[in-house]
Write a protein that holds these residues in place. Structure first.
Motif: not given
Length: 233
Positions: A60-61, A63-64, A67, A95
């Motif tokens: 999971l990067d 930005n994710a 979010g 984001y």
């Protein structure tokens, strides 16, 4: 006395250890996560005061992860990224990031950014009025909270980042006054070296959240100049 709790999300353990050492020297308590999934688990369990979040993470990067955090909490987040292109920086702000630092960075600069973001988060009210209101939109400056008053005692909190909250306060406190991007950046992100156009990303997020709550058309673009809050009628 602790300065606060900082969650460091960084898969490079050496870099994380250096930042941890600098933060602990300043009186912060730290925890370290090496990937996105463990970062979310620690955030939910530990409730940090601020997150230092690397964008390039396994699985999971960043930005994710950002979010996911934003859907549940207004925790301030500083992005750590090796990507220097302005488009990627703006993407991080879209984001919901409060600030970003581009690698390679000076750990002392990161600590300074942490102090600056927390200072804005905890203490900057932008106005002396105890509260602001426009229709169902209510802002409590002392509590640093904004919500929608649906009547009959029903309230729906707005999940805003510190920067979004600061922008909303600044615009609402002087309805119909036009603020340039430079003025908004200097007041709401005083320690950031972001470009003036980064304000557009925060305004975009603020508008989206207001519209989802049923408040539309209150943040007005003044073409080629900046933004203003719609004068109440």
């Amino acid at each position: 006395m602790s300065q606060g709790r900082i969650l460091i999300v960084e898969d490079d353990r050496d870099s994380a250890e250096v930042i941890e050492a600098y933060l602990r020297r300043e009186g912060f308590v730290t925890e370290h996560a090496v990937d996105g999934h463990s970062a979310l688990e620690r955030h939910a369990r530990w409730r940090p005061d601020l997150v230092l979040l690397d964008i390039m993470l396994p699985g999971l990067d960043g930005n994710a992860v950002l979010g996911a955090i934003r859907r549940h909490a207004p925790t301030p987040v500083i992005m750590l990224t090796a990507v220097g292109q302005e488009s990627n920086r703006i993407s991080a702000l879209l984001y919901g990031a409060d600030d970003y630092v581009v690698k390679p960075y000076n750990p002392g600069e990161v600590v300074a950014r942490v102090h600056a973001v927390l200072r804005r988060w905890r203490g900057n009210t932008l106005a002396q009025k105890p509260g602001l209101r426009h229709g169902p939109l209510v802002v409590d400056l002392d509590a640093a909270m904004a919500w929608i008053d649906a009547g009959n005692g029903a309230q729906a909190a707005l999940d805003l980042t510190r920067t979004e909250f600061s922008l909303l306060c600044m615009l609402m406190a002087a309805p119909s006054k036009m603020f340039s991007r430079a003025a908004l950046l200097g007041t709401c992100m005083p320690e950031s070296d972001a470009m003036e156009r980064s304000i557009d990303a925060h305004i975009h997020n603020l508008r989206r959240k207001l519209e989802l709550a049923g408040v539309t058309g209150v943040v007005v673009t003044v073409r080629g100049q900046g933004y203003r809050f719609r004068n109440p009628t």
